[in-house]
Scaffold this motif. Structure first.
Motif, PDB file in Angstrom:
ATOM      1  N   ALA B 263      23.838  20.718 -20.257  1.00 58.14           N
ATOM      2  CA  ALA B 263      23.113  19.452 -20.318  1.00 58.14           C
ATOM      3  C   ALA B 263      23.940  18.249 -19.869  1.00 58.14           C
ATOM      4  CB  ALA B 263      22.610  19.220 -21.732  1.00 58.14           C
ATOM      5  N   TYR B 264      25.121  18.062 -20.434  1.00 55.69           N
ATOM      6  CA  TYR B 264      25.869  16.855 -20.092  1.00 55.69           C
ATOM      7  C   TYR B 264      26.557  16.989 -18.747  1.00 55.69           C
ATOM      8  CZ  TYR B 264      24.767  15.078 -24.636  1.00 55.69           C
ATOM      9  OH  TYR B 264      24.080  14.615 -25.702  1.00 55.69           O
ATOM     10  N   PHE B 265      26.863  18.247 -18.376  1.00 58.94           N
ATOM     11  CA  PHE B 265      27.454  18.468 -17.060  1.00 58.94           C
ATOM     12  C   PHE B 265      26.504  17.985 -15.968  1.00 58.94           C
ATOM     13  CE2 PHE B 265      28.592  21.037 -13.364  1.00 58.94           C
ATOM     14  CZ  PHE B 265      29.950  20.787 -13.320  1.00 58.94           C
ATOM     15  N   THR B 266      25.204  18.261 -16.141  1.00 57.83           N
ATOM     16  CA  THR B 266      24.233  17.838 -15.134  1.00 57.83           C
ATOM     17  C   THR B 266      24.091  16.320 -15.089  1.00 57.83           C
ATOM     18  OG1 THR B 266      22.455  18.078 -16.746  1.00 57.83           O
ATOM     19  CG2 THR B 266      22.822  19.928 -15.265  1.00 57.83           C
ATOM     20  N   LEU B 267      24.596  15.640 -16.117  1.00 57.04           N
ATOM     21  CA  LEU B 267      24.558  14.182 -16.114  1.00 57.04           C
ATOM     22  C   LEU B 267      25.817  13.603 -15.461  1.00 57.04           C
ATOM     23  CD1 LEU B 267      23.546  11.405 -17.039  1.00 57.04           C
ATOM     24  CD2 LEU B 267      24.495  11.883 -19.276  1.00 57.04           C
ATOM     25  N   TYR B 268      26.993  14.149 -15.853  1.00 54.53           N
ATOM     26  CA  TYR B 268      28.239  13.521 -15.413  1.00 54.53           C
ATOM     27  C   TYR B 268      28.715  13.991 -14.038  1.00 54.53           C
ATOM     28  CZ  TYR B 268      28.537  11.416 -19.979  1.00 54.53           C
ATOM     29  OH  TYR B 268      28.272  10.670 -21.087  1.00 54.53           O
ATOM     30  N   ALA B 269      28.402  15.246 -13.671  1.00 51.78           N
ATOM     31  CA  ALA B 269      28.855  15.725 -12.363  1.00 51.78           C
ATOM     32  C   ALA B 269      28.267  14.893 -11.211  1.00 51.78           C
ATOM     33  CB  ALA B 269      28.544  17.211 -12.206  1.00 51.78           C
ATOM     34  N   PRO B 270      26.940  14.581 -11.235  1.00 45.00           N
ATOM     35  CA  PRO B 270      26.427  13.703 -10.172  1.00 45.00           C
ATOM     36  C   PRO B 270      27.111  12.331 -10.178  1.00 45.00           C
ATOM     37  CG  PRO B 270      24.611  14.710 -11.357  1.00 45.00           C
ATOM     38  CD  PRO B 270      25.845  15.044 -12.109  1.00 45.00           C
ATOM     39  N   LEU B 271      27.480  11.872 -11.375  1.00 51.47           N
ATOM     40  CA  LEU B 271      28.167  10.580 -11.481  1.00 51.47           C
ATOM     41  C   LEU B 271      29.487  10.595 -10.735  1.00 51.47           C
ATOM     42  CD1 LEU B 271      27.967   9.249 -15.116  1.00 51.47           C
ATOM     43  CD2 LEU B 271      26.842   8.450 -13.064  1.00 51.47           C
ATOM     44  N   VAL B 272      30.229  11.713 -10.914  1.00 52.67           N
ATOM     45  CA  VAL B 272      31.528  11.832 -10.249  1.00 52.67           C
ATOM     46  C   VAL B 272      31.336  11.765  -8.735  1.00 52.67           C
ATOM     47  CG1 VAL B 272      33.437  13.391  -9.781  1.00 52.67           C
ATOM     48  CG2 VAL B 272      32.589  13.131 -12.112  1.00 52.67           C
ATOM     49  N   LEU B 273      30.338  12.517  -8.240  1.00 53.36           N
ATOM     50  CA  LEU B 273      30.095  12.530  -6.803  1.00 53.36           C
ATOM     51  C   LEU B 273      29.716  11.137  -6.316  1.00 53.36           C
ATOM     52  CD1 LEU B 273      28.162  15.895  -6.430  1.00 53.36           C
ATOM     53  CD2 LEU B 273      30.565  15.397  -5.941  1.00 53.36           C
ATOM     54  N   LEU B 274      28.872  10.459  -7.097  1.00 48.62           N
ATOM     55  CA  LEU B 274      28.453   9.112  -6.720  1.00 48.62           C
ATOM     56  C   LEU B 274      29.657   8.167  -6.670  1.00 48.62           C
ATOM     57  CD1 LEU B 274      26.178   7.028  -6.242  1.00 48.62           C
ATOM     58  CD2 LEU B 274      26.222   6.618  -8.692  1.00 48.62           C
ATOM     59  N   LEU B 275      30.493   8.257  -7.705  1.00 55.23           N
ATOM     60  CA  LEU B 275      31.665   7.371  -7.765  1.00 55.23           C
ATOM     61  C   LEU B 275      32.636   7.652  -6.635  1.00 55.23           C
ATOM     62  CD1 LEU B 275      32.760   6.927 -11.465  1.00 55.23           C
ATOM     63  CD2 LEU B 275      32.340   5.150  -9.801  1.00 55.23           C
ATOM     64  N   ALA B 276      32.774   8.952  -6.289  1.00 57.81           N
ATOM     65  CA  ALA B 276      33.696   9.301  -5.213  1.00 57.81           C
ATOM     66  C   ALA B 276      33.175   8.756  -3.885  1.00 57.81           C
ATOM     67  CB  ALA B 276      33.882  10.813  -5.146  1.00 57.81           C
ATOM     68  N   ALA B 277      31.835   8.820  -3.707  1.00 60.09           N
ATOM     69  CA  ALA B 277      31.258   8.329  -2.459  1.00 60.09           C
ATOM     70  C   ALA B 277      31.255   6.802  -2.421  1.00 60.09           C
ATOM     71  CB  ALA B 277      29.840   8.879  -2.292  1.00 60.09           C
ATOM     72  N   ARG B 278      30.839   6.201  -3.556  1.00 63.00           N
ATOM     73  CA  ARG B 278      30.772   4.741  -3.634  1.00 63.00           C
ATOM     74  C   ARG B 278      31.418   4.291  -4.930  1.00 63.00           C
ATOM     75  NH1 ARG B 278      27.478   1.226  -0.680  1.00 63.00           N
ATOM     76  NH2 ARG B 278      27.782  -0.162  -2.440  1.00 63.00           N
ATOM     77  N   PRO B 279      32.741   4.069  -4.923  1.00 62.66           N
ATOM     78  CA  PRO B 279      33.444   3.767  -6.179  1.00 62.66           C
ATOM     79  C   PRO B 279      32.869   2.574  -6.934  1.00 62.66           C
ATOM     80  CG  PRO B 279      35.009   4.185  -4.428  1.00 62.66           C
ATOM     81  CD  PRO B 279      33.653   4.153  -3.788  1.00 62.66           C
ATOM     82  N   THR B 280      32.162   1.688  -6.269  1.00 62.69           N
ATOM     83  CA  THR B 280      31.654   0.510  -6.966  1.00 62.69           C
ATOM     84  C   THR B 280      30.222   0.694  -7.457  1.00 62.69           C
ATOM     85  OG1 THR B 280      31.057  -0.380  -4.830  1.00 62.69           O
ATOM     86  CG2 THR B 280      33.121  -1.134  -5.771  1.00 62.69           C
ATOM     87  N   GLY B 281      29.674   1.916  -7.377  1.00 65.12           N
ATOM     88  CA  GLY B 281      28.309   2.134  -7.842  1.00 65.12           C
ATOM     89  C   GLY B 281      27.311   1.827  -6.747  1.00 65.12           C
ATOM     90  N   LEU B 282      26.032   2.095  -7.043  1.00 62.94           N
ATOM     91  CA  LEU B 282      25.023   1.949  -6.003  1.00 62.94           C
ATOM     92  C   LEU B 282      24.830   0.505  -5.574  1.00 62.94           C
ATOM     93  CD1 LEU B 282      22.132   4.425  -6.824  1.00 62.94           C
ATOM     94  CD2 LEU B 282      23.784   4.502  -4.975  1.00 62.94           C
ATOM     95  N   PHE B 283      24.856  -0.410  -6.572  1.00 64.55           N
ATOM     96  CA  PHE B 283      24.541  -1.797  -6.244  1.00 64.55           C
ATOM     97  C   PHE B 283      25.715  -2.743  -6.460  1.00 64.55           C
ATOM     98  CE2 PHE B 283      20.772   0.458  -7.496  1.00 64.55           C
ATOM     99  CZ  PHE B 283      19.931   0.201  -6.440  1.00 64.55           C
ATOM    100  N   GLY B 284      26.883  -2.177  -6.758  1.00 70.12           N
ATOM    101  CA  GLY B 284      28.043  -3.021  -7.035  1.00 70.12           C
ATOM    102  C   GLY B 284      28.713  -3.441  -5.746  1.00 70.12           C
TER     103      GLY B 284
END
Lengths: 342, 286
Positions: B263-284
């Motif tokens: 459950a939590y892996f499916t939440l945080y793993a996409p976050l890691v990928l997102l942060l690696a691609a865009r360290p400042t977040g989607l709208f930061g």
């Protein structure tokens, strides 16, 4: 203190610990064992925070991986309870290093505060698996290890024997990490901490240096995890939470980042307060919290820097009297690399 | 798994997301203005719930509990910022660790005052009914949470986008040095923003206490989720926080329902990928 004097006093202290502790109470013996294991974790984090200048908010992940590896092998496969424990130690270090190598690929893309966030997210991945993958990890209840390893006639189930084993790993880790930070590679890490752009201009591969530091750090944290699993013979998701990561950071910051032994001192203080003071008074968390606030507010370079601060104070006063506009030249080791933030 | 199942799960995810928005928008504002990763944000949430309980116990009024709790927590946040965080200057790591020192103090204080039991804030009777939409029974309280989050989000957006005070906050987020240069008192902006962030977290605690309960470990349990909201949305972006909150609410809910073991892996793993691609977040922004 000069360097030989420092090394001599650290060695003398270590000898005193290993000679005296087994003759004290069983409680203190176990406390010292825990302190030394978390000191390995704190020193591994100091390599990143104090020497390389990158602050990880997810170091509990590596401790957790080592601990869960040990527990899962012991509980599900009865592996690592005899001489094969040394293989578990090797696997634990390897798992820490390999995971760190993977994590760093993602984490090193971010800087400063964003590095804190991505390492937090990475360690939450590990926590999530530990907490929810209950067929493997036991879920919320964690895992209870059957017994500590037995080597022929030596039974590590005996707390004194386990203390000696942990002490050996602790002293070896301290020595290896010291050699590492004093090596040319370690010196260039300090260079990156102090001025990343300058190092890049000088032709250093900054990314690779940080990557190596992260892997070495993960390896030692993995070792700490293996030892941690056998301390109380249980492993739970609690070991992988954000709280554990912040604890490790605080240990380093309390003692003094960039010193290695500072992390050890921090581990002594935090665990002593938490486990010893808690048996005496119910309001011990106020002492711990208040001390965090006080030390972070008033001793930016940690407890080990008290002496240096006193010695520097007259010099700074003299400089300001002379009208020097330079101000105190404090190299703030805590400042995170901020190249890309502002 | 028919249509009703999916609709109900989406509703649960969105209403949880609404609660996370209250928590995450404050964290995001604090981060945007001060670059502080505020580890005490979960404690503000928890203390908000506890203070509300005390008000309810003494006066019996849930409506009174909301403003009292919210203002107490806002004051607490401003004191913390003014007297402890500001003297540290711009040293982010020390500020982060200092907030953790306060977490320990708050936790023990809460334990001494309110004890270690799992308490619940009972909302007024009118909110404990269910709303019947088609063949779905939707708890009215969760609808109420979505409504509160929407109103708060709208008010915050209007305040930030349409008022002079909002403009100074945005200027400080964009470039604090420049803002100081044109005469904005950025340290006052920091104190007020920290207070506003704490206020929103306290509000989340009062309202969240209605269905999560209030218990000692809650603050640190919910904190990583608030960070997830901020990571997705980008720090300092209100619209980002709203989208992040709904995404985290849905990911959390569907993760637990569909992949209970991960459950939590499916939440945080996409976050890691997102942060690696865009360290400042989607709208930061950098």
């Amino acid at each position: 203190m000069s360097r030989p004097l420092k090394m001599l006093s650290v060695t003398a202290l270590l000898l005193a610990v290993v000679v005296v502790t087994p003759h004290t109470t069983p409680f203190l013996l176990m406390l010292a064992t825990r302190i030394m294991i978390l000191a390995i974790l704190a020193m591994s984090l100091d390599l990143l925070l104090g020497f390389t200048g990158i602050a990880s908010l997810g170091h509990a992940a590596f401790l957790g991986l080592g601990a869960y590896l040990t527990a899962i092998l012991a509980v599900r496969y009865h592996f690592g309870l005899g001489w094969d424990f040394w293989l578990v130690v090797f696997f634990g270090i390897l798992l820490g290093a390999v995971t760190a190598a993977l994590f760093a690929v993602f984490a090193l893309r971010a800087r400063g505060v964003y590095f804190l966030m991505i390492t937090l997210a990475l360690s939450q991945c590990v926590w999530g698996l530990a907490y929810r993958w209950d067929s493997l990890t036991g879920g919320d209840n964690g895992l209870n290890l059957p017994s500590r390893p037995v080597f022929g006639t030596i039974q590590l189930g005996n707390d004194t024997a386990y203390f000696y084993l942990v002490f050996a790993f602790f002293a070896l880790s301290l020595l290896l990490l010291y050699v590492f930070v004093e090596s040319p590679l370690g010196r260039s890490l300090v260079g990156i901490r102090e001025h990343e752009t300058r190092m890049r201009i000088l032709g250093y591969n900054v990314w690779l240096h940080k990557y190596i530091a992260f892997i070495v750090s993960g390896a030692f944290a993995g070792l700490a995890g293996v030892l941690w699993a056998h301390v109380s013979s249980e492993v739970s998701p609690e070991d992988v939470t954000l709280t554990t990561s912040v604890d490790a950071l605080l240990m380093v910051v309390l003692g003094g980042p960039g010193t290695l032994v500072g992390g050890v001192l921090g581990a002594v203080i935090v665990l002593f307060l938490r486990e010893y003071l808690s048996t005496l008074v119910p309001w011990w968390p106020y002492v711990l919290g208040g001390m965090y606030v006080a030390i972070i507010s008033y001793l930016p370079d940690g407890l080990l820097a008290i002496g240096a601060r006193w010695r520097r104070a007259p010099a700074v006063a003299a400089a300001s009297v002379a009208g020097s506009a330079q101000g105190p030249t404090r190299s703030n080791k805590l400042e995170i690399n901020q190249g890309g933030i502002e | 798994m028919d249509m009703r199942f999916w609709l109900l799960q989406i509703f649960n995810g969105v209403s949880y997301g609404a609660l996370l928005f209250l928590l995450g928008s404050g964290l995001s504002l604090i981060f945007g203005v001060m670059r502080i990763v505020n580890l005490a944000h979960g404690s503000f949430f928890l203390l908000g719930g506890y203070v509300a309980l005390t008000v309810i116990w003494t006066t019996g009024s849930w409506l009174l509990a909301i403003p009292v709790a919210v203002l107490v927590i806002a004051a607490l946040g401003m004191v913390m910022e003014r007297f402890f965080l500001r003297p540290l200057g711009g040293d982010h790591l020390r500020q982060v660790l200092l907030t953790f020192g306060f977490v320990l103090l708050f936790q023990q204080g809460a334990l001494d005052i309110w004890g270690g039991d799992n308490l619940t804030i009972n909302p007024p009777r009118t909110l404990s009914h269910s709303l019947i939409v088609g063949s779905l029974y939707l708890p009215l309280y969760r609808v109420f949470i979505i409504g509160v989050a929407a109103v708060i989000g709208l008010v915050l957006w209007l305040a930030l986008d349409r008022t002079r005070a909002g403009a100074t906050v945005r200027a400080t987020v964009d470039d604090a040095q420049m803002a100081r240069g044109i005469g904005i008192d950025t340290s006052r902006v920091s104190t007020l923003t920290f207070g506003l962030g704490a206020l929103l977290a306290g509000l989340g605690g009062v309202i969240g206490g209605g269905f999560l309960g209030i218990y000692p470990g809650l603050g640190f349990e919910i904190l990583p989720l608030a960070f997830a909201v901020v990571i997705i949305g980008g720090m300092g972006s209100l619209g980002g926080a709203a989208i992040g909150a709904v995404v985290v609410g849905l990911l959390d809910n569907f993760g637990k329902v569909l992949f209970p073991q991960a459950a939590y892996f499916t939440l945080y793993a996409p976050l890691v990928l997102l942060l690696a691609a865009r360290p400042t977040g989607l709208f930061g922004r950098e």
